[in-house]
Design a protein around this motif. Structure first.
Motif, mmCIF file in Angstrom:
data_model
loop_
_atom_site.group_PDB
_atom_site.id
_atom_site.type_symbol
_atom_site.label_atom_id
_atom_site.label_comp_id
_atom_site.label_asym_id
_atom_site.label_seq_id
_atom_site.Cartn_x
_atom_site.Cartn_y
_atom_site.Cartn_z
ATOM 1 N N THR A 122 -18.854 -37.964 -3.783
ATOM 2 C CA THR A 122 -19.247 -36.642 -4.251
ATOM 3 C C THR A 122 -20.556 -36.787 -5.019
ATOM 4 O OG1 THR A 122 -16.937 -36.032 -4.486
ATOM 5 C CG2 THR A 122 -18.524 -34.662 -5.630
ATOM 6 N N PRO A 123 -21.531 -35.915 -4.740
ATOM 7 C CA PRO A 123 -22.792 -36.022 -5.464
ATOM 8 C C PRO A 123 -22.580 -35.755 -6.952
ATOM 9 C CG PRO A 123 -22.743 -34.002 -4.150
ATOM 10 C CD PRO A 123 -21.502 -34.787 -3.821
ATOM 11 N N CYS A 152 -32.502 -26.295 -2.824
ATOM 12 C CA CYS A 152 -33.473 -26.062 -1.762
ATOM 13 C C CYS A 152 -34.117 -24.701 -1.976
ATOM 14 C CB CYS A 152 -32.778 -26.103 -0.398
ATOM 15 S SG CYS A 152 -33.902 -25.809 0.986
ATOM 16 N N LEU A 153 -35.428 -24.656 -1.862
ATOM 17 C CA LEU A 153 -36.173 -23.401 -1.891
ATOM 18 C C LEU A 153 -36.375 -22.969 -0.448
ATOM 19 C CD1 LEU A 153 -37.936 -21.144 -3.107
ATOM 20 C CD2 LEU A 153 -39.830 -22.788 -3.166
ATOM 21 N N LEU A 205 -26.983 -27.322 4.743
ATOM 22 C CA LEU A 205 -25.864 -27.685 5.621
ATOM 23 C C LEU A 205 -26.280 -28.721 6.659
ATOM 24 C CD1 LEU A 205 -24.179 -24.204 6.177
ATOM 25 C CD2 LEU A 205 -23.479 -26.022 4.613
ATOM 26 N N ALA A 206 -27.530 -28.634 7.129
ATOM 27 C CA ALA A 206 -28.012 -29.564 8.155
ATOM 28 C C ALA A 206 -28.337 -30.928 7.570
ATOM 29 C CB ALA A 206 -29.244 -28.995 8.846
ATOM 30 N N PHE A 235 -23.389 -28.220 -4.236
ATOM 31 C CA PHE A 235 -22.691 -29.270 -4.969
ATOM 32 C C PHE A 235 -21.414 -29.529 -4.192
ATOM 33 C CE2 PHE A 235 -20.011 -31.058 -8.317
ATOM 34 C CZ PHE A 235 -20.860 -32.021 -8.821
ATOM 35 N N GLY A 236 -21.380 -30.647 -3.490
ATOM 36 C CA GLY A 236 -20.266 -30.894 -2.570
ATOM 37 C C GLY A 236 -20.322 -29.861 -1.465
ATOM 38 N N SER A 237 -19.264 -29.084 -1.305
ATOM 39 C CA SER A 237 -19.268 -28.050 -0.271
ATOM 40 C C SER A 237 -19.551 -26.667 -0.853
ATOM 41 C CB SER A 237 -17.914 -28.034 0.451
ATOM 42 O OG SER A 237 -16.888 -27.722 -0.474
#
Length: 165
Positions: free
Chosen positions: A5-6, A12-13, A161-162, A30-32
């Motif tokens: 887990t981060p 992201c902008l 997501l990518a 953060f995670g999902s």
């Protein structure tokens, strides 16, 4: 072994280029969990000199970058424009946006509209209304965002997501 887990959210902008209305949104993951940090639309007066429009976009995006310190910028690439003059102007706006990313040392993800729609709605041919509703759901927003800001949030969501960074 469980997935790592981060320890900090990834920001992201997202930017939806436009010469009269340029949408932007900072989205965190953060995670999902996805969350809207801030979003807006940079509006330029119709009669404004084009170089001043580009400068205004640069300055507003720079302010958002300095406020939130995103790790990435994601920009929607234009669909093929029938009007050559419009395509040229949009290309110049994108150039200014990419320069802003470069000046702030932000890596850039470039996504076409179909990629963004598919990432957010699961369907590459989704219409703007469907994408806007999915952005609202994914970010748990009580109210929908303005259309250009919603498009920018969709670009940021698609990148987060990518990349899974």
């Amino acid at each position: 072994m469980p997935p790592k887990t981060p320890s900090a959210p990834v920001l992201c902008l997202g930017v939806d280029p436009g010469s009269l209305a340029c949408g932007w949104a900072v989205v965190s993951r953060f995670g999902s969990r996805l969350e809207l940090v801030e979003a807006g639309v940079i509006r330029s007066a119709r009669g404004a000199d084009f170089d001043q429009r580009i400068l205004g976009i640069h300055l507003r995006l720079s302010e958002a970058i300095e406020r939130h310190h995103p790790q990435f910028m994601a920009v929607e690439s234009p669909f093929v424009e029938k009007n050559a003059a419009t395509a040229l102007k949009l290309g110049q706006i994108r150039g200014g946006i990419l320069l802003t990313a470069g000046l702030h040392r932000l890596p850039v993800g470039d996504y076409n509209p179909m990629q963004v729609k598919k990432a957010v709605s699961g369907y590459g041919w989704a219409d703007k209304t469907q994408v806007g509703k999915m952005v609202q759901v994914l970010l748990s927003l009580k109210e929908p965002l303005a259309a250009d800001a919603s498009d920018a949030a969709a670009v940021a969501i698609g990148h987060l997501l990518a990349s899974r960074s």
